[in-house]
Structure formats: structure tokens, C-alpha cells
Scaffold this motif. Sequence first.
Motif, PDB file in Angstrom:
ATOM      1  N   SER A 100      20.048   7.806  -3.365  1.00  0.00           N
ATOM      2  CA  SER A 100      19.685   6.464  -3.107  1.00  0.00           C
ATOM      3  C   SER A 100      19.360   6.663  -1.402  1.00  0.00           C
ATOM      4  CB  SER A 100      20.485   5.417  -2.978  1.00  0.00           C
ATOM      5  OG  SER A 100      20.827   4.886  -4.429  1.00  0.00           O
ATOM      6  N   GLU A 101      18.451   6.144  -0.670  1.00  0.00           N
ATOM      7  CA  GLU A 101      18.166   6.343   0.728  1.00  0.00           C
ATOM      8  C   GLU A 101      19.015   5.170   0.996  1.00  0.00           C
ATOM      9  OE1 GLU A 101      16.295   8.258   2.309  1.00  0.00           O
ATOM     10  OE2 GLU A 101      15.555   9.229   0.531  1.00  0.00           O
ATOM     11  N   LEU A 102      19.757   5.399   2.321  1.00  0.00           N
ATOM     12  CA  LEU A 102      20.593   4.568   2.930  1.00  0.00           C
ATOM     13  C   LEU A 102      20.119   3.769   4.308  1.00  0.00           C
ATOM     14  CD1 LEU A 102      24.105   6.318   2.487  1.00  0.00           C
ATOM     15  CD2 LEU A 102      22.965   4.795   0.777  1.00  0.00           C
ATOM     16  N   GLN A 131       8.510   5.589   4.857  1.00  0.00           N
ATOM     17  CA  GLN A 131       8.499   6.733   5.823  1.00  0.00           C
ATOM     18  C   GLN A 131       9.244   8.088   5.240  1.00  0.00           C
ATOM     19  OE1 GLN A 131       7.364   5.672   9.905  1.00  0.00           O
ATOM     20  NE2 GLN A 131       8.244   3.674   9.256  1.00  0.00           N
ATOM     21  N   ARG A 132      10.096   7.874   4.542  1.00  0.00           N
ATOM     22  CA  ARG A 132      11.089   9.027   4.277  1.00  0.00           C
ATOM     23  C   ARG A 132      10.672   9.895   3.151  1.00  0.00           C
ATOM     24  NH1 ARG A 132      17.182   6.222   4.306  1.00  0.00           N
ATOM     25  NH2 ARG A 132      16.822   4.940   6.409  1.00  0.00           N
ATOM     26  N   SER A 133      11.151  11.277   3.172  1.00  0.00           N
ATOM     27  CA  SER A 133      10.593  11.907   2.061  1.00  0.00           C
ATOM     28  C   SER A 133      11.672  12.228   1.181  1.00  0.00           C
ATOM     29  CB  SER A 133      10.179  13.415   2.827  1.00  0.00           C
ATOM     30  OG  SER A 133       9.691  14.273   1.886  1.00  0.00           O
ATOM     31  N   ASP A 179      16.739   3.034  -5.337  1.00  0.00           N
ATOM     32  CA  ASP A 179      16.102   3.930  -4.525  1.00  0.00           C
ATOM     33  C   ASP A 179      16.560   3.772  -3.250  1.00  0.00           C
ATOM     34  OD1 ASP A 179      14.041   4.845  -6.240  1.00  0.00           O
ATOM     35  OD2 ASP A 179      13.641   3.057  -6.399  1.00  0.00           O
ATOM     36  N   LEU A 180      16.901   2.435  -2.541  1.00  0.00           N
ATOM     37  CA  LEU A 180      17.465   2.031  -1.522  1.00  0.00           C
ATOM     38  C   LEU A 180      18.604   1.043  -1.502  1.00  0.00           C
ATOM     39  CD1 LEU A 180      16.633   1.739   1.496  1.00  0.00           C
ATOM     40  CD2 LEU A 180      15.226  -0.087   1.105  1.00  0.00           C
ATOM     41  N   LYS A 224       0.623  -1.287   0.125  1.00  0.00           N
ATOM     42  CA  LYS A 224       0.024  -0.041   0.094  1.00  0.00           C
ATOM     43  C   LYS A 224       0.792   1.199  -0.059  1.00  0.00           C
ATOM     44  CE  LYS A 224      -4.244  -1.747   2.054  1.00  0.00           C
ATOM     45  NZ  LYS A 224      -5.368  -1.581   2.989  1.00  0.00           N
ATOM     46  N   GLY A 225       2.070   1.086   0.362  1.00  0.00           N
ATOM     47  CA  GLY A 225       3.148   2.090   0.312  1.00  0.00           C
ATOM     48  C   GLY A 225       4.096   2.151  -0.766  1.00  0.00           C
TER      49      GLY A 225
END
Length: 261
Positions: free
Chosen positions: A227-229, A253-255, A205-206, A29-30
Motif C-alpha cells: 500500500s501507498e501511505l 503521482q507515485r510510481s 492501494d492507499l 483521468k489518472g
Amino acid sequence: MIQTLKQWLTGYTEDTKPKDEDRLHALKKGPIPRHVAVIMDGNGRWAKKRGLPRIAGHREGMKTVREIVRAADDLGIQSLTLYSFSTENWKRPKEEVEYLMKLPEEFLKTDLEDLKRRNVRVKMLGQEEDLPPHTQRAMRTFQEETKENTGLTLNLALNYGSRTEIVMALKRIIEDVETGKMDKDEVDEQTVDRYLYTAGQPDPDLIIRTSGEIRISNFMLWQLAYSELWFTEVAWPDFNRELFYQAIMDYQQRSRRYGAV
């Protein structure tokens, strides 16, 4: 929904543990990262802590590879990159390197059919020519047998170093400019993307790193610009589907502003 999922992942008991499909449904859903890259760290330390040889940690780590590939596929992630062997890892003890070079053959025997059933496409990122012949054969078989698959792309970064990848890309661009295949004024970021091992795939992305180290270690330096770490103290052999879900949940949950306010 996020709070409920967090409770599921971190606070459940065996009696209240939700079904896997329920957790998947909640996560879906996210926003799901298109590309997740993992620095699989801690196999040797995991083994040493238990008084075992380092290769025992690598053997156990292969079980985690299997679990995380399936978890990524179940989530509908487009690309999963696993940092399997770096260009610097040749400095390790000969016995350990020889064992690591045998792992693609073992993975081929045990997992190829499951990957094909799951519609997973396998690609290698790295310098194939420096690998032992038996390792090259295994990787070529993986890629040939799965090349028509259209699901998850599983990138195995083997004999991979990001600086080397970038240098090789630049050399090819220079060659194409000098031979007239392109004009130097046409070279931009998208051009460089097309000459990297990951051409045609989204940037990660991650990025996940296990075992408590907080550094990148020459991994996807161009691709990780935004990228998110996500770091965990857990060693790779103890990493599992639920921790993978936790990383995805934290990502959700990150922006992501890409430099914007």
C-alpha cells in the motif's frame, strides 16, 4: 492536468474555485485506487483543543465519515475501509466507549437510505460477538439492507485488530487442513487472503492516516504489504473532500513498482 488539479486543490480562491465535477473529471483521468483505507485519528484531540468533551469530536467526525464516503463513491473507488474502533480502544473511558458503540445506530438512522440510493454495500470487519447487542443489531441491519448492492463497498472496521484477524485466519486454515478440506501444501498467500475479513476485496492501494501520527496501529498488516501511505496533520473532524482529493492526487503521482526496478 496534475499541476492544474494541484493548483485547484491548494491555491484557489473562492472566485476561482472549480466546480466539484471538474475536479472529479480531472482526477478520473489518472489511476484511481481500487481500495482506500483510512485510520481516522484525532477526534479526541480536536475536541480537547476546543475545550469540548471527547465525544464532541466523535460526533463531528461522523460528519466527515459521511463526506468521505460520498467522495469515494463519486470517484468510483471499489472499497473504502474506515478504522472505526480497534480491539485496543476498549481501554478508553467507559463513557466514551459507550458513545462510540451508539454511533452505528445513529449512522443507520441518518445514512442508510442515502447509502442504498448510492448502491453502497456495507460490511463489518472485526469481532462482532464482543460488541453490545444494540451495536450488533445495527451492523447486521446495515449489512442485510445493502447486501445486494454492487457499488462501493464500505468496510467499517469495528472491534478490529489485524493481529487477531491473522491469528483467526490461521486457526481456520489449520482446522480445514486437519479435517481434510485442503492439503497443507495448497496453503499460499492467496489462501490466507481468502480467510481474512477482506476476502474477495482488493488489498488497499492507499492508506490515509489523519492527525499527524505516523504509524499503522495494528491495521490491515497483511493487506498493506504494497500500500501507498499518506499522512496528514489535519485531525479527522477537519478532514474533508478536498484533502481526500489531495491524497488521491498524490497517489497518482507515485510510481508503484512492487519490488521491481
